[in-house]
Motif scaffolding. Sequence first.
Motif, PDB file in Angstrom:
ATOM      1  N   GLY A   1      31.291  37.711  31.230  1.00 54.76           N
ATOM      2  CA  GLY A   1      30.143  37.250  30.453  1.00 54.76           C
ATOM      3  C   GLY A   1      28.811  37.879  30.800  1.00 54.76           C
ATOM      4  O   GLY A   1      27.766  37.343  30.471  1.00 54.76           O
TER       5      GLY A   1
ATOM      6  N   MET B   1      39.779  44.167  42.408  1.00 51.11           N
ATOM      7  CA  MET B   1      38.419  44.184  42.967  1.00 51.11           C
ATOM      8  C   MET B   1      38.491  43.530  44.333  1.00 51.11           C
ATOM      9  O   MET B   1      37.990  42.420  44.554  1.00 51.11           O
ATOM     10  CB  MET B   1      37.473  43.419  42.022  1.00 51.11           C
TER      11      MET B   1
ATOM     12  N   GLY C   1      36.575  40.352  27.886  1.00 54.18           N
ATOM     13  CA  GLY C   1      36.952  39.017  28.353  1.00 54.18           C
ATOM     14  C   GLY C   1      36.361  37.944  27.472  1.00 54.18           C
ATOM     15  O   GLY C   1      37.021  37.381  26.593  1.00 54.18           O
ATOM     16  N   SER C   2      35.055  37.682  27.677  1.00 51.01           N
ATOM     17  CA  SER C   2      34.419  36.595  26.927  1.00 51.01           C
ATOM     18  C   SER C   2      34.400  36.872  25.425  1.00 51.01           C
ATOM     19  O   SER C   2      34.556  35.945  24.626  1.00 51.01           O
ATOM     20  CB  SER C   2      33.009  36.331  27.456  1.00 51.01           C
TER      21      SER C   2
ATOM     22  N   SER D   1      40.700  40.551  28.989  1.00 48.46           N
ATOM     23  CA  SER D   1      40.753  40.083  30.378  1.00 48.46           C
ATOM     24  C   SER D   1      41.017  38.586  30.425  1.00 48.46           C
ATOM     25  O   SER D   1      40.210  37.790  29.931  1.00 48.46           O
ATOM     26  CB  SER D   1      39.426  40.386  31.081  1.00 48.46           C
TER      27      SER D   1
ATOM     28  N   PRO E   1      30.837  44.264  39.074  1.00 49.25           N
ATOM     29  CA  PRO E   1      32.039  43.440  39.018  1.00 49.25           C
ATOM     30  C   PRO E   1      31.872  42.104  39.751  1.00 49.25           C
ATOM     31  O   PRO E   1      31.109  42.005  40.696  1.00 49.25           O
ATOM     32  CB  PRO E   1      33.093  44.313  39.710  1.00 49.25           C
ATOM     33  N   GLY E   2      32.584  41.115  39.275  1.00 49.91           N
ATOM     34  CA  GLY E   2      32.551  39.802  39.923  1.00 49.91           C
ATOM     35  C   GLY E   2      32.605  38.652  38.924  1.00 49.91           C
ATOM     36  O   GLY E   2      33.139  37.601  39.234  1.00 49.91           O
TER      37      GLY E   2
ATOM     38  N   ASP F   1      42.168  40.635  36.252  1.00 46.48           N
ATOM     39  CA  ASP F   1      41.031  40.822  37.156  1.00 46.48           C
ATOM     40  C   ASP F   1      41.245  40.067  38.452  1.00 46.48           C
ATOM     41  O   ASP F   1      41.131  38.838  38.491  1.00 46.48           O
ATOM     42  CB  ASP F   1      39.747  40.302  36.486  1.00 46.48           C
TER      43      ASP F   1
ATOM     44  N   ASP G   1      34.791  48.541  31.227  1.00 45.84           N
ATOM     45  CA  ASP G   1      35.022  47.139  31.558  1.00 45.84           C
ATOM     46  C   ASP G   1      33.709  46.425  31.838  1.00 45.84           C
ATOM     47  O   ASP G   1      33.006  46.765  32.780  1.00 45.84           O
ATOM     48  CB  ASP G   1      35.934  47.081  32.793  1.00 45.84           C
ATOM     49  N   GLY G   2      33.406  45.432  30.990  1.00 46.14           N
ATOM     50  CA  GLY G   2      32.242  44.585  31.230  1.00 46.14           C
ATOM     51  C   GLY G   2      31.262  44.594  30.068  1.00 46.14           C
ATOM     52  O   GLY G   2      30.752  45.644  29.683  1.00 46.14           O
ATOM     53  N   GLY G   3      31.046  43.433  29.470  1.00 48.13           N
ATOM     54  CA  GLY G   3      30.035  43.303  28.427  1.00 48.13           C
ATOM     55  C   GLY G   3      30.389  43.950  27.102  1.00 48.13           C
ATOM     56  O   GLY G   3      29.510  44.191  26.273  1.00 48.13           O
TER      57      GLY G   3
ATOM     58  N   LEU H   1      40.564  36.719  32.737  1.00 45.77           N
ATOM     59  CA  LEU H   1      39.560  36.014  33.539  1.00 45.77           C
ATOM     60  C   LEU H   1      38.813  34.991  32.692  1.00 45.77           C
ATOM     61  O   LEU H   1      38.395  33.944  33.187  1.00 45.77           O
ATOM     62  CB  LEU H   1      38.571  37.038  34.118  1.00 45.77           C
TER      63      LEU H   1
ATOM     64  N   MET I   1      40.027  39.217  42.151  1.00 41.43           N
ATOM     65  CA  MET I   1      38.792  39.223  42.969  1.00 41.43           C
ATOM     66  C   MET I   1      39.020  38.452  44.254  1.00 41.43           C
ATOM     67  O   MET I   1      39.616  37.379  44.232  1.00 41.43           O
ATOM     68  CB  MET I   1      37.665  38.549  42.185  1.00 41.43           C
TER      69      MET I   1
ATOM     70  N   HIS J   1      43.457  45.172  37.667  1.00 44.19           N
ATOM     71  CA  HIS J   1      42.181  45.664  38.195  1.00 44.19           C
ATOM     72  C   HIS J   1      41.908  44.953  39.511  1.00 44.19           C
ATOM     73  O   HIS J   1      41.526  43.783  39.527  1.00 44.19           O
ATOM     74  CB  HIS J   1      41.090  45.378  37.150  1.00 44.19           C
TER      75      HIS J   1
ATOM     76  N   HIS K   1      44.500  42.564  30.728  1.00 43.99           N
ATOM     77  CA  HIS K   1      43.696  43.001  31.865  1.00 43.99           C
ATOM     78  C   HIS K   1      43.664  41.875  32.901  1.00 43.99           C
ATOM     79  O   HIS K   1      43.259  40.749  32.606  1.00 43.99           O
ATOM     80  CB  HIS K   1      42.292  43.364  31.379  1.00 43.99           C
TER      81      HIS K   1
HETATM   82  C1  DX5 Z   1      34.228  41.936  35.827  1.00 41.26           C
HETATM   83  C2  DX5 Z   1      35.643  42.094  35.327  1.00 41.26           C
HETATM   84  C3  DX5 Z   1      35.723  42.226  33.843  1.00 41.26           C
HETATM   85  C4  DX5 Z   1      35.216  41.041  33.107  1.00 41.26           C
HETATM   86  C5  DX5 Z   1      35.077  41.349  31.656  1.00 41.26           C
HETATM   87  O1  DX5 Z   1      34.227  41.895  37.198  1.00 41.26           O
HETATM   88  O2  DX5 Z   1      36.233  43.234  35.908  1.00 41.26           O
HETATM   89  O3  DX5 Z   1      37.023  42.562  33.442  1.00 41.26           O
HETATM   90  O4  DX5 Z   1      36.011  39.923  33.270  1.00 41.26           O
HETATM   91  O5  DX5 Z   1      34.537  40.221  31.044  1.00 41.26           O
HETATM   92  P1  DX5 Z   1      33.454  40.332  29.897  1.00 41.26           P
HETATM   93  O6  DX5 Z   1      34.105  41.068  28.784  1.00 41.26           O
HETATM   94  O7  DX5 Z   1      33.155  38.914  29.582  1.00 41.26           O
HETATM   95  O8  DX5 Z   1      32.279  41.090  30.454  1.00 41.26           O
END
Ligand code: DX5
Length: 215
Positions: free
Chosen positions: A143, A66, A195-196, A6, A139-140, A33, A173-175, A8, A35, A64, A31
């Motif tokens: 990290g 959101m 992402g992170s 991602s 989502p939002g 993101d 998606d996420g963490g 982001l 928002m 994605h 990816h």
């Molecule tokens: C959250 C996003 C994710 C996020 C993933 O709202 O949809 O794609 O950026 O980032 P990590 O991998 O850091 O959780």
Amino acid sequence: MKLAPSILSADFSALADDVKKIERGGADYIHVDVMDGHFVPNISFGAAVMKSLLGHTEIPFDVHLMIENPDQYIDDFVTEQTAFITVHQEACRHLHRTLQHIRTKGVKTGVSINPATPVSALSCILEETDMVLIMSVNPGFGGQKFIPSALKKVRELDQIRREQNLHFLIEIDGGVNLENAEEIARAGTDIAVAGSAVFHAENVEERVWALKAVK
Ligand code: DX5
Ligand code: ZN
């Protein structure tokens, strides 16, 4: 498992350079993101930023959205390089119509559900979608910590697609990180977003490679 880093969590002031790094690592998708500050409590970037990468990379985009009223913005994200456009079940009043619209643009469809939304909310749409995106954080923000109940949803979906002979992909998606990637892959995930874990790594290229190698 396929990997969709991602952007982001990338360095926005050097986005093309960061994307080159994930390309060298073998990333399967970028990816994207998006928002809007309404559907989620944060604003990221829009289609112009995604399109600025055209010509800098050949990695397909995994968009994605959101956002509220995704129908109003879908066309902006359609490019030659757009592989998937994913909308949130919670944000679509006429989800079936929205997916049909994405498909008429020659782009594959995705539907995402938040941690509080059950898989059963998708039962009437599974035949119509190319991908289901399970949110493993609210989502939002990048990290955040992985919410383990997302794995239950992946297993449930994997079983449904086998029993009903359906062919949608499962994305999470996420963490996602190196510690939980194996469990995520084993649950039946086809594509992991990170992402992170990718862009904050000391060696981004190597991290992409390591995450992709998880089976
Ligand atoms: C959250 C996003 C994710 C996020 C993933 O709202 O949809 O794609 O950026 O980032 P990590 O991998 O850091 O959780
Ligand atoms: Zn995302």
